[in-house]
Design an enzyme around this catalytic site. Structure first.
Site, PDB file in Angstrom:
ATOM      1  N   LYS A  22       0.836  -1.204   0.000  1.00 23.93           N
ATOM      2  CA  LYS A  22       0.000   0.000   0.000  1.00 23.93           C
ATOM      3  C   LYS A  22       0.868   1.251   0.000  1.00 23.93           C
ATOM      4  CE  LYS A  22      -1.818   1.762   3.891  1.00 23.93           C
ATOM      5  NZ  LYS A  22      -1.746   3.243   3.966  1.00 23.93           N
ATOM      6  N   ASN A  23       1.857   1.275   0.868  1.00 20.44           N
ATOM      7  CA  ASN A  23       2.665   2.475   1.046  1.00 20.44           C
ATOM      8  C   ASN A  23       3.611   2.739  -0.117  1.00 20.44           C
ATOM      9  OD1 ASN A  23       1.444   2.981   3.505  1.00 20.44           O
ATOM     10  ND2 ASN A  23       3.011   1.908   4.679  1.00 20.44           N
ATOM     11  N   CYS A 116      -6.208   7.540   9.285  1.00 24.06           N
ATOM     12  CA  CYS A 116      -6.360   6.966  10.621  1.00 24.06           C
ATOM     13  C   CYS A 116      -6.112   7.998  11.716  1.00 24.06           C
ATOM     14  CB  CYS A 116      -5.378   5.801  10.809  1.00 24.06           C
ATOM     15  SG  CYS A 116      -5.854   4.322   9.919  1.00 24.06           S
ATOM     16  N   ARG A 121       0.155  14.373  13.071  1.00 22.34           N
ATOM     17  CA  ARG A 121       0.755  14.259  11.748  1.00 22.34           C
ATOM     18  C   ARG A 121       0.580  15.523  10.903  1.00 22.34           C
ATOM     19  NH1 ARG A 121      -0.777   8.532   9.216  1.00 22.34           N
ATOM     20  NH2 ARG A 121      -2.907   9.244   9.382  1.00 22.34           N
ATOM     21  N   PRO A 122       1.106  16.658  11.346  1.00 16.96           N
ATOM     22  CA  PRO A 122       0.955  17.894  10.591  1.00 16.96           C
ATOM     23  C   PRO A 122       1.688  17.832   9.251  1.00 16.96           C
ATOM     24  CG  PRO A 122       2.563  18.173  12.344  1.00 16.96           C
ATOM     25  CD  PRO A 122       1.932  16.825  12.549  1.00 16.96           C
ATOM     26  N   ASP A 304       4.059   0.880  12.300  1.00 18.45           N
ATOM     27  CA  ASP A 304       2.904   0.168  11.760  1.00 18.45           C
ATOM     28  C   ASP A 304       2.758  -1.241  12.331  1.00 18.45           C
ATOM     29  OD1 ASP A 304       1.897   2.198  10.241  1.00 18.45           O
ATOM     30  OD2 ASP A 304       2.746   1.514   8.350  1.00 18.45           O
ATOM     31  N   ARG A 396      -8.700  -0.712   4.490  1.00 17.63           N
ATOM     32  CA  ARG A 396      -7.863   0.304   3.854  1.00 17.63           C
ATOM     33  C   ARG A 396      -6.490  -0.255   3.471  1.00 17.63           C
ATOM     34  NH1 ARG A 396      -6.242   4.238   7.207  1.00 17.63           N
ATOM     35  NH2 ARG A 396      -5.315   5.153   5.345  1.00 17.63           N
TER      36      ARG A 396
END
Length: 416
Positions: A22-23, A116, A121-122, A304, A396
């Site tokens: 996915k990543n 999520c 997580r800016p 993760d 997801r």
């Protein structure tokens, strides 16, 4: 809303081919926007995030065709530079389209991304880096409007190796004039996959796999066919499943070379692991050993897989410790594991976990993608039945976690 039901106390044994990453797939799809032609990606996972990205690309005028796990993207007729609000807020990875759209069209509109709930997580790092390449940003009612007359190479330094910000710089710099030097870049294998794709398309990149990248941009891109690597996090998930339930598993296309820290950590916890080329074999007897684990950017232990490790320590022999240094919200799963009898005490960034001989099946809620997968693993090691709700989070990132675990012998099903 669908639920996943797991019957515990069934050891696992079987063989799986690991889905595409996915990543890696999502930024590779974003890279296709740079080219006024056709890009073909093989081994693309059929997951919600990929379909969401396809929807974004199609809304911009791209033509996306998915046949099995082969995705063809024709970006020759890009007509819009707006990331739809619904899609952008549903998936954080959509933010990497900023760099690609600026490199292609010199303009982009985006909403602050979602995904999520695992921490703040800016995206300040993304915007600051793109500004150094010549982008100008305006924000109006939560919409980010980015413009540039022409991106130009620059020297950029990161204080923290952000994966998303590194990807945005790569995509923008690939379409910029001159040379960009990025210091403090993320080193994740998915970054290397993106570099390889951009090089095949025509950009020149030096330093792949290191924390210092040099990118010479181009406007002359080529049609390419690229393979998405196996998903190392999915491999780690199913490796954890075998360790929790006991038994053995064989995982093909598992990217073991990218799992060195994970493999060493799992071996310390009692797993017997053998690696042959792109195949990982694992055998597990008895309860996991209590160890201490700290998450870190690659090549450290991945955040993760922190929730999966929490489960292993929750059924481990002794008292272990987890330290989360990446996303502060990763410990949300501990609350659900408490319902199953886990002994977890959270103190700031650390979780002290006293292993139990057995967990008890319960009704629990997936709070995020990886935490949801961890609860499935907990169900494999629990007495009775575990029901995981809000399992749309899991979809997801996993094609079909129930199908895959059934191939290994698990008693698991999904109900609408």
């Amino acid at each position: 809303m669908s639920e996943i039901l797991v019957q515990g106390y069934h050891s696992l044994k079987g063989e799986l081919e690991i889905q595409g990453s996915k990543n890696a797939a999502l930024p590779m799809m974003a890279a296709a926007v740079l080219h006024k032609g056709t890009t073909v990606l093989n081994y693309v996972p059929r997951i919600q995030d990929v379909f969401c990205m396809m929807g974004i690309l199609e809304s911009m005028g791209c033509v996306c065709t998915m046949e099995g796990h082969r995705l063809t993207i024709d970006a020759g007729c890009l007509t819009d530079v707006r990331i739809p609000e619904k899609n952008g807020k549903a998936m954080r990875s959509s933010i990497v389209l900023l760099g690609a759209l600026l490199g292609r069209s010199g303009e982009a509109y985006a909403h602050y991304p979602g995904g999520c709930s695992i921490g703040s997580r800016p995206i300040d790092m993304h915007l600051d880096a793109l500004e150094k390449l010549g982008a100008v940003f305006r924000e109006e009612e939560g919409i980010i409007h980015a413009q540039t007359m022409r991106l130009k190479g620059s020297t950029i330094s990161f204080d923290y190796p952000s994966v998303g910000a590194t990807e945005n710089v790569l995509l923008a710099a690939a379409g910029a004039e001159g040379i960009t030097v990025l210091k403090g870049a993320a080193r994740e294998p998915e970054i290397a996959a993106l570099c390889g794709m951009l090089q095949a398309m025509g950009a020149e990149i030096w330093g792949t796999g290191t924390d210092c990248l040099m990118i010479h941009g181009t406007r002359r891109y080529k049609d390419v066919v690229r393979d998405v690597p196996g998903d190392r996090i999915v491999t780690g998930t199913y490796l954890s499943a075998v360790m929790a339930a006991g038994g053995e598993g064989v995982f093909k296309r598992s990217s073991p070379k990218d799992l060195d820290c994970v493999v060493k950590t799992m071996e310390k916890a009692g797993a017997h692991i053998r690696i042959l080329d792109d195949v990982l074999e694992v055998k597990m007897k008895g309860r996991p050993k209590a160890i201490s684990v700290e998450t870190n950017p690659y090549p450290g232990f991945p955040t993760d897989l922190q929730s999966m490790m929490m489960v292993l320590l929750a059924i481990g022999d002794g008292r272990g410790c987890l330290k989360e240094t990446v996303f502060e919200g990763r410990f949300a799963t501990a609350k659900e594991l408490h319902k199953m009898g886990a002994g977890i005490i959270i103190e700031g960034k650390e979780a002290c976990i006293t292993g139990q001989k057995s967990l008890t099946g319960a009704r629990v809620q997936a709070c995020d993608l990886r935490g949801g997968a961890a609860l499935v693993i907990a169900g494999l090691a629990a007495e009775g039945e575990t029901v995981i709700t809000e399992c749309h989070h899991i979809l997801r990132g996993y094609e079909d976690i129930c199908r895959d675990l059934r191939c290994l012998g698990a008693v698991i099903r999904r109900e609408a």
